[in-house]
Each structure stands twice: as C-alpha cells, then as structure tokens.
Design a protein around this motif. Structure first.
Motif, PDB file in Angstrom:
ATOM      1  N   TYR A 160      22.484 -33.262  18.851  1.00 44.81           N
ATOM      2  CA  TYR A 160      22.517 -34.207  17.739  1.00 44.81           C
ATOM      3  C   TYR A 160      23.955 -34.661  17.593  1.00 44.81           C
ATOM      4  O   TYR A 160      24.865 -33.855  17.419  1.00 44.81           O
ATOM      5  CB  TYR A 160      22.049 -33.556  16.438  1.00 44.81           C
ATOM      6  CG  TYR A 160      22.153 -34.491  15.262  1.00 44.81           C
ATOM      7  CD1 TYR A 160      21.158 -35.425  15.020  1.00 44.81           C
ATOM      8  CD2 TYR A 160      23.260 -34.464  14.423  1.00 44.81           C
ATOM      9  CE1 TYR A 160      21.256 -36.303  13.956  1.00 44.81           C
ATOM     10  CE2 TYR A 160      23.371 -35.342  13.364  1.00 44.81           C
ATOM     11  CZ  TYR A 160      22.373 -36.267  13.120  1.00 44.81           C
ATOM     12  OH  TYR A 160      22.475 -37.142  12.080  1.00 44.81           O
ATOM     13  N   ASP A 161      24.195 -35.972  17.695  1.00 45.81           N
ATOM     14  CA  ASP A 161      25.546 -36.525  17.645  1.00 45.81           C
ATOM     15  C   ASP A 161      25.578 -37.683  16.666  1.00 45.81           C
ATOM     16  O   ASP A 161      24.945 -38.707  16.896  1.00 45.81           O
ATOM     17  CB  ASP A 161      25.952 -36.990  19.044  1.00 45.81           C
ATOM     18  CG  ASP A 161      27.385 -37.470  19.125  1.00 45.81           C
ATOM     19  OD1 ASP A 161      28.143 -37.307  18.145  1.00 45.81           O
ATOM     20  OD2 ASP A 161      27.758 -38.017  20.184  1.00 45.81           O
TER      21      ASP A 161
ATOM     22  N   GLY B  61      25.220 -22.215  21.461  1.00 42.89           N
ATOM     23  CA  GLY B  61      25.331 -23.329  20.526  1.00 42.89           C
ATOM     24  C   GLY B  61      26.763 -23.802  20.433  1.00 42.89           C
ATOM     25  O   GLY B  61      27.705 -23.061  20.761  1.00 42.89           O
ATOM     26  N   ARG B  62      26.946 -25.040  19.975  1.00 41.93           N
ATOM     27  CA  ARG B  62      28.277 -25.634  19.883  1.00 41.93           C
ATOM     28  C   ARG B  62      28.320 -26.608  18.715  1.00 41.93           C
ATOM     29  O   ARG B  62      27.338 -27.308  18.445  1.00 41.93           O
ATOM     30  CB  ARG B  62      28.592 -26.373  21.180  1.00 41.93           C
ATOM     31  CG  ARG B  62      29.934 -27.054  21.196  1.00 41.93           C
ATOM     32  CD  ARG B  62      30.176 -27.682  22.574  1.00 41.93           C
ATOM     33  NE  ARG B  62      31.469 -28.291  22.635  1.00 41.93           N
ATOM     34  CZ  ARG B  62      31.686 -29.604  22.640  1.00 41.93           C
ATOM     35  NH1 ARG B  62      30.673 -30.437  22.610  1.00 41.93           N
ATOM     36  NH2 ARG B  62      32.900 -30.081  22.690  1.00 41.93           N
ATOM     37  N   TYR B  63      29.470 -26.650  18.044  1.00 39.87           N
ATOM     38  CA  TYR B  63      29.739 -27.621  16.984  1.00 39.87           C
ATOM     39  C   TYR B  63      31.054 -28.310  17.335  1.00 39.87           C
ATOM     40  O   TYR B  63      32.010 -27.657  17.779  1.00 39.87           O
ATOM     41  CB  TYR B  63      29.859 -26.929  15.630  1.00 39.87           C
ATOM     42  CG  TYR B  63      30.423 -27.830  14.558  1.00 39.87           C
ATOM     43  CD1 TYR B  63      29.626 -28.791  13.956  1.00 39.87           C
ATOM     44  CD2 TYR B  63      31.755 -27.745  14.179  1.00 39.87           C
ATOM     45  CE1 TYR B  63      30.147 -29.638  12.996  1.00 39.87           C
ATOM     46  CE2 TYR B  63      32.284 -28.585  13.212  1.00 39.87           C
ATOM     47  CZ  TYR B  63      31.477 -29.532  12.623  1.00 39.87           C
ATOM     48  OH  TYR B  63      31.995 -30.378  11.677  1.00 39.87           O
TER      49      TYR B  63
ATOM     50  N   LYS C 157      33.754 -31.519  15.774  1.00 41.70           N
ATOM     51  CA  LYS C 157      34.101 -32.479  14.724  1.00 41.70           C
ATOM     52  C   LYS C 157      35.065 -33.504  15.310  1.00 41.70           C
ATOM     53  O   LYS C 157      36.162 -33.154  15.749  1.00 41.70           O
ATOM     54  CB  LYS C 157      34.755 -31.749  13.543  1.00 41.70           C
ATOM     55  CG  LYS C 157      35.135 -32.651  12.403  1.00 41.70           C
ATOM     56  CD  LYS C 157      33.905 -33.094  11.676  1.00 41.70           C
ATOM     57  CE  LYS C 157      34.184 -33.382  10.227  1.00 41.70           C
ATOM     58  NZ  LYS C 157      32.983 -33.726   9.504  1.00 41.70           N
TER      59      LYS C 157
ATOM     60  N   ASP D 227      29.976 -35.521  13.401  1.00 38.27           N
ATOM     61  CA  ASP D 227      29.695 -34.157  13.830  1.00 38.27           C
ATOM     62  C   ASP D 227      28.749 -34.172  15.027  1.00 38.27           C
ATOM     63  O   ASP D 227      27.845 -35.002  15.097  1.00 38.27           O
ATOM     64  CB  ASP D 227      29.023 -33.357  12.714  1.00 38.27           C
ATOM     65  CG  ASP D 227      29.924 -33.163  11.515  1.00 38.27           C
ATOM     66  OD1 ASP D 227      31.132 -32.973  11.699  1.00 38.27           O
ATOM     67  OD2 ASP D 227      29.409 -33.194  10.378  1.00 38.27           O
ATOM     68  N   THR D 228      28.945 -33.234  15.942  1.00 39.64           N
ATOM     69  CA  THR D 228      28.046 -33.042  17.068  1.00 39.64           C
ATOM     70  C   THR D 228      27.576 -31.602  17.055  1.00 39.64           C
ATOM     71  O   THR D 228      28.388 -30.686  16.930  1.00 39.64           O
ATOM     72  CB  THR D 228      28.746 -33.344  18.404  1.00 39.64           C
ATOM     73  OG1 THR D 228      29.192 -34.693  18.401  1.00 39.64           O
ATOM     74  CG2 THR D 228      27.798 -33.134  19.583  1.00 39.64           C
ATOM     75  N   TYR D 229      26.257 -31.410  17.195  1.00 38.67           N
ATOM     76  CA  TYR D 229      25.663 -30.078  17.264  1.00 38.67           C
ATOM     77  C   TYR D 229      24.861 -29.998  18.556  1.00 38.67           C
ATOM     78  O   TYR D 229      24.177 -30.950  18.925  1.00 38.67           O
ATOM     79  CB  TYR D 229      24.703 -29.843  16.095  1.00 38.67           C
ATOM     80  CG  TYR D 229      25.336 -30.028  14.746  1.00 38.67           C
ATOM     81  CD1 TYR D 229      25.963 -28.971  14.112  1.00 38.67           C
ATOM     82  CD2 TYR D 229      25.298 -31.261  14.108  1.00 38.67           C
ATOM     83  CE1 TYR D 229      26.545 -29.129  12.859  1.00 38.67           C
ATOM     84  CE2 TYR D 229      25.878 -31.433  12.862  1.00 38.67           C
ATOM     85  CZ  TYR D 229      26.492 -30.366  12.240  1.00 38.67           C
ATOM     86  OH  TYR D 229      27.067 -30.528  11.012  1.00 38.67           O
ATOM     87  N   GLN D 230      24.944 -28.863  19.231  1.00 33.97           N
ATOM     88  CA  GLN D 230      24.190 -28.683  20.457  1.00 33.97           C
ATOM     89  C   GLN D 230      23.712 -27.241  20.533  1.00 33.97           C
ATOM     90  O   GLN D 230      24.445 -26.317  20.200  1.00 33.97           O
ATOM     91  CB  GLN D 230      25.070 -28.996  21.665  1.00 33.97           C
ATOM     92  CG  GLN D 230      24.361 -28.919  22.981  1.00 33.97           C
ATOM     93  CD  GLN D 230      25.263 -29.330  24.141  1.00 33.97           C
ATOM     94  OE1 GLN D 230      26.440 -29.602  23.973  1.00 33.97           O
ATOM     95  NE2 GLN D 230      24.688 -29.377  25.328  1.00 33.97           N
ATOM     96  N   VAL D 231      22.481 -27.049  20.977  1.00 40.34           N
ATOM     97  CA  VAL D 231      21.932 -25.722  21.196  1.00 40.34           C
ATOM     98  C   VAL D 231      21.139 -25.771  22.503  1.00 40.34           C
ATOM     99  O   VAL D 231      20.512 -26.786  22.818  1.00 40.34           O
ATOM    100  CB  VAL D 231      21.056 -25.246  20.017  1.00 40.34           C
ATOM    101  CG1 VAL D 231      19.840 -26.116  19.831  1.00 40.34           C
ATOM    102  CG2 VAL D 231      20.684 -23.799  20.153  1.00 40.34           C
TER     103      VAL D 231
END
Length: 165
Positions: A108-109, A72-74, A76, A82-86
């Motif tokens: 999700y970006d 996973g990654r966050y 800013k 915010d960007t979230y990735q899994v």
C-alpha cells in the motif's frame, strides 16, 4: 547467532540541473538473531531528504530444507506519503542443488494527489547450485494493477554466477 550490519553513504553534487545539488547521505542499520529454528531481524533506514523507514522479519525452519518467512516494512517519504508492505514466503530444498521459493505480498503506497497504489504480488523462484562456485536462478513475478493508474505487470529475472577461489 547475532549479526549487526551498518551502512552509510555520503555524496556531494554541484550540478544545478539535479535535485541532488549539494550534500546527500543515506544510512542503514540492521540486526538479526538466530535461536534454534527461528531468526528474528529488524532494520532502520534514513536519508538526507527527511525520509525514513523500518522493517522486521521472522523466519522459521519448519522441516529439513523448508523455511517460512514473514516480513513487513514501513517507509515515510518527505512528501508525507506512507508506504506499507507485508510479505510471506516459503523456501524448500527439492534436492541438494535445487531450491524452490514462492512469495506472496501486499503493498500500500500513498501518493499525494493520486489514488493510492494498492497491489498484491506473487513470485516463484527456481535456484540451482550444482557446486564448483556456480549458481543460477530464474524468478517470475506477477503484480496486480487495481488502482486506476497503474497496470498489472510481470517480470522475469535470471541470474548466473561463477565464483573463483
């Protein structure tokens, strides 16, 4: 069993036509530890533009030649987005020289002023390493495009390497 990587970059640009005018920098630190069949890894990153991020992954060798990975990654952005990735993947050595890897992920970006990007992606990779310093691979990726302003897409990548000693 333990690995630490530190990286950094610094630059200066006097060009008035670029947003990089002046000093700029980026740093990255990552660490990983391997315990029997598990590897745990983490990373942090930052840059001059008040952007920063962090990531983590866990991989496990579940059978001879078969590895599962979850990461996973966050991130800013300086805009406050915010960007979230899994993602999850499985890699299997089919023969001594052929490896197959499959991955599925979610991204999700946030985008200021736009609808957020919300995408699912999947990829498949075939790698061949017959020996003698030669390796090659082909990878196909498909990305959904369900956010109203980005289209679905695909990408095919290939890599060929020969190392000499």
């Amino acid at each position: 069993n333990f690995k630490v990587v530190l990286a950094g970059a610094f630059g200066h640009d006097d060009a008035a036509w670029t947003s990089l005018s002046g000093d700029y920098w980026s740093v990255l630190a990552s660490a990983s530890a391997t315990f029997d069949i598990f590897t745990i890894a983490g990373s942090v990153e930052a840059n001059y533009n008040d952007e920063y991020g962090a990531g983590a992954s866990l991989s496990a060798t579940v059978a001879e030649g078969v590895t599962l990975n979850l990461g996973g990654r966050y991130y800013k952005e300086n805009s406050g987005d915010d960007t979230y990735q899994v993602a999850a993947s499985v890699s299997a050595a089919v023969t001594e020289s052929i490896t197959l890897t499959g991955e599925i992920g979610y991204l999700y970006d946030e985008e200021s002023g736009y609808t957020a990007t919300d995408a699912i992606y999947g990829s498949a990779k075939l790698a061949w390493a017959p020996g003698g310093g030669y390796t090659s691979s082909v990878k196909a990726t498909i990305v959904s495009g369900d956010n109203g302003y980005e289209d679905a897409g695909y990408k095919i990548e290939s890599e060929f390497k020969k190392t000499f000693e």
